[in-house]
Design a protein around this motif. Structure first.
Motif, PDB file in Angstrom:
ATOM      1  N   ARG A 264     166.338 149.281  30.945  1.00 45.44           N
ATOM      2  CA  ARG A 264     165.972 150.790  31.044  1.00 45.44           C
ATOM      3  C   ARG A 264     166.340 151.278  32.399  1.00 45.44           C
ATOM      4  O   ARG A 264     167.071 152.332  32.560  1.00 45.44           O
TER       5      ARG A 264
ATOM      6  N   SER B  92     158.291 156.667  21.022  1.00 41.82           N
ATOM      7  CA  SER B  92     159.145 157.556  20.758  1.00 41.82           C
ATOM      8  C   SER B  92     159.405 158.154  19.562  1.00 41.82           C
ATOM      9  O   SER B  92     159.208 157.772  18.423  1.00 41.82           O
TER      10      SER B  92
ATOM     11  N   TYR C 202     154.408 152.141  27.229  1.00 38.30           N
ATOM     12  CA  TYR C 202     154.843 151.575  25.706  1.00 38.30           C
ATOM     13  C   TYR C 202     153.981 151.685  24.820  1.00 38.30           C
ATOM     14  O   TYR C 202     152.701 151.774  24.935  1.00 38.30           O
TER      15      TYR C 202
ATOM     16  N   THR D  23     157.075 158.013  23.968  1.00 40.13           N
ATOM     17  CA  THR D  23     157.670 159.326  23.728  1.00 40.13           C
ATOM     18  C   THR D  23     157.668 160.066  25.086  1.00 40.13           C
ATOM     19  O   THR D  23     156.564 160.314  25.931  1.00 40.13           O
TER      20      THR D  23
ATOM     21  N   ASN E 273     165.784 155.717  24.372  1.00 39.38           N
ATOM     22  CA  ASN E 273     164.414 154.771  24.085  1.00 39.38           C
ATOM     23  C   ASN E 273     165.146 153.528  23.739  1.00 39.38           C
ATOM     24  O   ASN E 273     165.859 153.077  23.179  1.00 39.38           O
TER      25      ASN E 273
ATOM     26  N   ILE F 275     158.177 149.613  21.910  1.00 43.80           N
ATOM     27  CA  ILE F 275     159.071 150.779  22.136  1.00 43.80           C
ATOM     28  C   ILE F 275     158.789 151.643  23.355  1.00 43.80           C
ATOM     29  O   ILE F 275     157.070 151.904  23.360  1.00 43.80           O
ATOM     30  N   THR F 276     159.380 152.306  23.911  1.00 43.49           N
ATOM     31  CA  THR F 276     159.014 153.224  25.144  1.00 43.49           C
ATOM     32  C   THR F 276     158.544 154.505  24.603  1.00 43.49           C
ATOM     33  O   THR F 276     158.867 154.800  23.495  1.00 43.49           O
TER      34      THR F 276
ATOM     35  N   SER G  43     163.467 149.202  22.447  1.00 41.67           N
ATOM     36  CA  SER G  43     162.461 148.596  21.895  1.00 41.67           C
ATOM     37  C   SER G  43     162.947 147.367  21.739  1.00 41.67           C
ATOM     38  O   SER G  43     163.938 146.728  21.727  1.00 41.67           O
TER      39      SER G  43
ATOM     40  N   SER H 240     159.125 160.059  28.057  1.00 41.24           N
ATOM     41  CA  SER H 240     158.955 159.093  29.235  1.00 41.24           C
ATOM     42  C   SER H 240     160.220 158.962  29.988  1.00 41.24           C
ATOM     43  O   SER H 240     160.242 158.324  31.098  1.00 41.24           O
ATOM     44  N   GLY H 241     161.562 159.749  29.619  1.00 39.29           N
ATOM     45  CA  GLY H 241     162.405 159.675  30.501  1.00 39.29           C
ATOM     46  C   GLY H 241     162.378 159.969  31.726  1.00 39.29           C
ATOM     47  O   GLY H 241     163.254 159.574  32.628  1.00 39.29           O
TER      48      GLY H 241
END
Length: 215
Positions: A32, A104, A82, A69, A55, A66-67, A57, A71-72
């Motif tokens: 990431r 995500s 996560y 939603t 995203n 998975i990362t 995973s 969270s960018g």
């Protein structure tokens, strides 16, 4: 394109739960950071209406981490960033998840890849404009242009491409602006295939994906 990014389109059944261990997300965090530095994962005011994009995973038992939603914007997620998808129903467009955060909006596409390929253990979704534009030239497999992200149709389209493909597989989400998905058995092979495809797009070198992208 008028598609609204970052919106969860599937039926989400989420409950708070424990965070992953540091070892479980170490490789996800590492990739990431790398993708964020390259600008293919993150959040920028001038891109996609200012919402987060990209995203990652990894498989975990019968489910996957998975990362979270939107969270960018965060430089580093840590365990609290996560979500663990425990199960899914592609036909019903439903996801059941737990963890410290909600998953995500692309969780269904990740689920489709894991669903059809038991040996797949990593899925990386980035927004790489240069690679997306060069996808046809490079011969990448692609979902149809009229299929939007986060829909049952997208999940089925991803599954149809990944099911017979050699891993790692890099594909274009043609109806999802700049969307590229990489699926593989290891984090290193998945990330490397994606970086290789991006380098080829930048250099505008014609290549056959079955030989150059999936070794």
């Amino acid at each position: 394109m008028t598609e609204v990014e970052g919106v969860v389109k599937f039926q989400l059944h989420w409950r708070p739960g424990p965070a992953p261990g540091a070892a479980e997300i170490a490789e996800l965090e590492s990739w990431r950071r790398r993708f964020r530095a390259l600008g293919v994962l993150g959040q920028e005011p001038g891109r996609y209406g200012g919402v987060g994009f990209g995203n990652l995973s990894r498989r975990s038992g019968a489910g996957f981490w998975i990362t979270a939603t939107q969270s960018g914007a965060l430089r580093q997620l840590g365990p609290e960033g996560y979500s663990r998808v425990e199960s899914w129903d592609l036909a019903a467009n439903a996801v059941w998840a737990t963890g410290p955060a909600q998953p995500s909006s692309e969780a269904m596409s990740h689920a489709a890849a894991y669903d059809r390929r038991p040996e797949a253990a990593w899925v990386f979704h980035v927004h790489a404009p240069e690679l997306w534009r060069a996808a046809t030239h490079l011969g990448l497999p692609a979902t149809a242009a009229d299929i939007a992200y986060g829909t049952p149709a997208m999940a089925e389209a991803v599954a149809a491409i990944v099911a017979p493909a050699a891993l790692p597989c890099v594909l274009q989400m043609r109806g999802h602006e700049d969307g590229i998905l990489a699926v593989g058995a290891t984090a290193a092979s998945t990330g490397s295939a994606l970086l290789r495809a991006m380098a080829m797009a930048a250099a505008e070198i014609p290549a056959q994906p079955s030989r150059a992208l999936r070794r």
